[in-house]
Design an enzyme around this catalytic site. Structure first.
Site, PDB file in Angstrom:
ATOM      1  N   ASP A   2      41.319 -22.376 -60.782  1.00 23.15           N
ATOM      2  CA  ASP A   2      42.637 -23.011 -60.688  1.00 23.15           C
ATOM      3  C   ASP A   2      42.968 -23.811 -61.940  1.00 23.15           C
ATOM      4  OD1 ASP A   2      42.667 -21.996 -58.150  1.00 23.15           O
ATOM      5  OD2 ASP A   2      42.631 -23.927 -57.125  1.00 23.15           O
ATOM      6  N   ASP A  34      49.341 -22.207 -49.289  1.00 22.53           N
ATOM      7  CA  ASP A  34      48.543 -22.587 -48.122  1.00 22.53           C
ATOM      8  C   ASP A  34      49.239 -23.668 -47.285  1.00 22.53           C
ATOM      9  OD1 ASP A  34      46.397 -22.670 -46.376  1.00 22.53           O
ATOM     10  OD2 ASP A  34      44.905 -23.170 -47.916  1.00 22.53           O
ATOM     11  N   GLY A  71      38.605 -14.833 -60.649  1.00 27.93           N
ATOM     12  CA  GLY A  71      37.823 -14.230 -61.719  1.00 27.93           C
ATOM     13  C   GLY A  71      36.330 -14.195 -61.478  1.00 27.93           C
ATOM     14  N   VAL A  72      35.911 -14.483 -60.258  1.00 29.66           N
ATOM     15  CA  VAL A  72      34.476 -14.597 -59.953  1.00 29.66           C
ATOM     16  C   VAL A  72      33.730 -13.294 -60.215  1.00 29.66           C
ATOM     17  CG1 VAL A  72      32.797 -15.036 -58.130  1.00 29.66           C
ATOM     18  CG2 VAL A  72      34.869 -16.424 -58.265  1.00 29.66           C
ATOM     19  N   ASP A  73      34.265 -12.196 -59.706  1.00 34.23           N
ATOM     20  CA  ASP A  73      33.619 -10.893 -59.863  1.00 34.23           C
ATOM     21  C   ASP A  73      34.352 -10.012 -60.860  1.00 34.23           C
ATOM     22  OD1 ASP A  73      31.425 -11.230 -58.105  1.00 34.23           O
ATOM     23  OD2 ASP A  73      32.744 -10.954 -56.382  1.00 34.23           O
ATOM     24  N   ASP A 100      43.885 -15.309 -51.174  1.00 30.93           N
ATOM     25  CA  ASP A 100      42.893 -16.216 -51.762  1.00 30.93           C
ATOM     26  C   ASP A 100      41.460 -15.787 -51.432  1.00 30.93           C
ATOM     27  OD1 ASP A 100      42.182 -18.432 -53.317  1.00 30.93           O
ATOM     28  OD2 ASP A 100      43.585 -19.752 -52.291  1.00 30.93           O
ATOM     29  N   LYS A 147      50.076 -13.679 -51.653  1.00 34.83           N
ATOM     30  CA  LYS A 147      48.995 -14.260 -52.444  1.00 34.83           C
ATOM     31  C   LYS A 147      47.769 -14.323 -51.548  1.00 34.83           C
ATOM     32  CE  LYS A 147      47.439 -18.511 -54.729  1.00 34.83           C
ATOM     33  NZ  LYS A 147      47.789 -19.905 -55.122  1.00 34.83           N
ATOM     34  N   ARG A 200      43.835 -12.907 -60.380  1.00 34.51           N
ATOM     35  CA  ARG A 200      43.443 -14.130 -61.063  1.00 34.51           C
ATOM     36  C   ARG A 200      42.193 -13.883 -61.893  1.00 34.51           C
ATOM     37  NH1 ARG A 200      44.624 -19.081 -58.680  1.00 34.51           N
ATOM     38  NH2 ARG A 200      42.892 -19.901 -59.901  1.00 34.51           N
TER      39      ARG A 200
END
Length: 416
Positions: free
Chosen positions: A226, A94, A206-208, A171, A169, A222
């Protein structure tokens, strides 16, 4: 004739039991995933047959990046020999772009920090035989509030391709509440439409549960939040990533985030454990320190050819936690199959005191009558020959010893 019989028997007595362990619902596996099926893994773009290796700017530099830092890092990857070992991606994270798009709606490199533009930088990287990675976000803004690529996927993919970008990458900040599996495939399609081979790294945290759906979307995904440069963070993330072991394979890899080796927050032994477990888990090996100013011990860890070979093994099966003992399970055995009927075994001491860790063949899914040689990957030497049933070694606190087991002979009664 006896030697010819060893190979199929080892498949029967080593690899098949190992796969049974991998998919069996045990206390070490919080989920019961389907049987490993390589045909369903990986974005079909010909990339990521082994986990990606390279460097990323975020862990050390955060937003303090510029084109000089990127060029000097590329130079350092060459001069240290790291590039020759496979660390070929030079990934800008970023803060590379301006705060706003231009009047044509396109992303613009920050003129203060990247005055020459990304295309010139990509040419510099490519001339050295390396590859350039860039960063964007599947949201309205990046995590540092630069323009994101949501609803601009086609234009941004074309722009990245025109610059010669090799890696994206992608995000997950400012995602407007849109489900990840509705946002990330759009960029996949846009990248493929450019006709350029661009590694697609999904950074969804890894949220969903991306391991369940990202195999046909990205080259890596991921599985965790982090990482930070601490023993607590590193160990917790390793455990979270372990949950999804059977979903990784050639073309698509679980990503527990970048390496912290060399950033100063952990000891040498802890960093060595970090690198060992990431290699065994077939995690991306993306260096996160300042490679221009590494100390000798950091380079020693990152450049261990035998540990890297575990990560890059052509079989492509993610190793995992297979046994825990000691107080709160702090003495651990992690293991996984390798090509050539071999097996990698990590004896990881997460206790506060040194202790002896033992691994038995039944834990590894190996029949007790199979004799194995044992090679120590950190000492780079064979340490045991013709071992049956088990072996043990002393492991320092917060350290990890890494071994390869290679079959030597099969008992006569097994061949008969």
């Amino acid at each position: 004739m006896k030697n010819r019989a060893i190979v199929p028997l080892l498949f029967q007595f080593v690899l098949i039991p190992w796969l049974m362990i991998c998919v069996a619902p045990t206390r070490l596996l919080p989920i019961t995933p389907p049987l490993f099926d390589p045909s369903k893994l990986g974005l079909n773009n010909g990339l990521a047959r082994t986990p990606q290796m390279g460097w990323n700017s975020w862990n050390f530099f955060a937003c303090n990046i510029n084109e000089t830092v990127i060029k000097e890092t590329a130079d350092a990857l060459i001069t240290t020999g790291l590039a020759e070992l496979g660390y070929v991606y030079v990934n800008i994270d970023d803060c590379w772009s301006s705060m706003k798009r231009n009047t044509e709606g396109l992303l613009v490199p920050d003129p203060r920090t990247f005055p020459s533009g990304i295309k010139v930088l990509a040419d510099y990287i490519h001339e050295k035989g390396l590859k350039l990675g860039i960063y964007s976000d599947a949201g309205a803004f990046t995590c540092q509030v630069r323009p994101g690529s949501l609803f601009h996927e086609n234009d941004d993919a074309k722009l990245f391709a025109s610059w010669g970008v090799d890696y994206l990458k992608y995000d997950n900040c400012f995602n407007l509440g849109i489900k990840a599996n509705n946002r990330y495939p759009v960029m996949r399609d846009a990248l493929q439409a450019t006709g350029r081979s661009i590694f697609y790294s999904i950074c969804e945290w890894g949220v969903d549960d991306p391991a369940l759906w990202a195999g046909e979307v990205g080259n890596s995904w991921r599985t965790t939040d982090d990482i930070s440069d601490s023993w607590k963070s590193m160990t917790a993330i390793a455990d979270l990533n372990d949950k999804w072991a059977v979903y990784a394979g050639p073309g698509g890899w679980n990503d527990p985030d970048m390496l912290e080796v060399g950033n100063g927050g952990m000891t040498y032994q802890e960093y060595r454990a970090h690198f060992s477990i990431w290699a065994l888990m077939k995690a991306p090996l993306l260096i996160g320190c300042d490679v221009r100013n590494m100390d000798r011990k950091t380079l020693e860890i990152l450049s261990n050819r035998e540990v890297i070979a575990v990560n890059q093994d052509e079989l492509g099966v993610q190793g995992r936690k297979v046994n825990v003992t000691g107080t709160d399970g702090c003495q651990q055995v992690w293991a996984g199959p390798l090509s050539g009927n071999r097996m990698v075994v990590a004896l990881w001491n997460r206790c506060s005191k040194a202790g002896t860790i033992k691994v038995t063949w039944d834990v590894l899914g190996i029949q007790s009558f199979i004799s194995m040689s044992v090679r120590d990957l950190w000492r780079n030497e064979d340490v045991l020959k013709d071992v049956n049933a088990s072996f043990a070694t002393q492991v320092d606190a917060h350290s990890c010893e890494l071994f390869i087991l290679t079959p030597q002979t099969v008992a006569q009664h097994a061949i008969a």
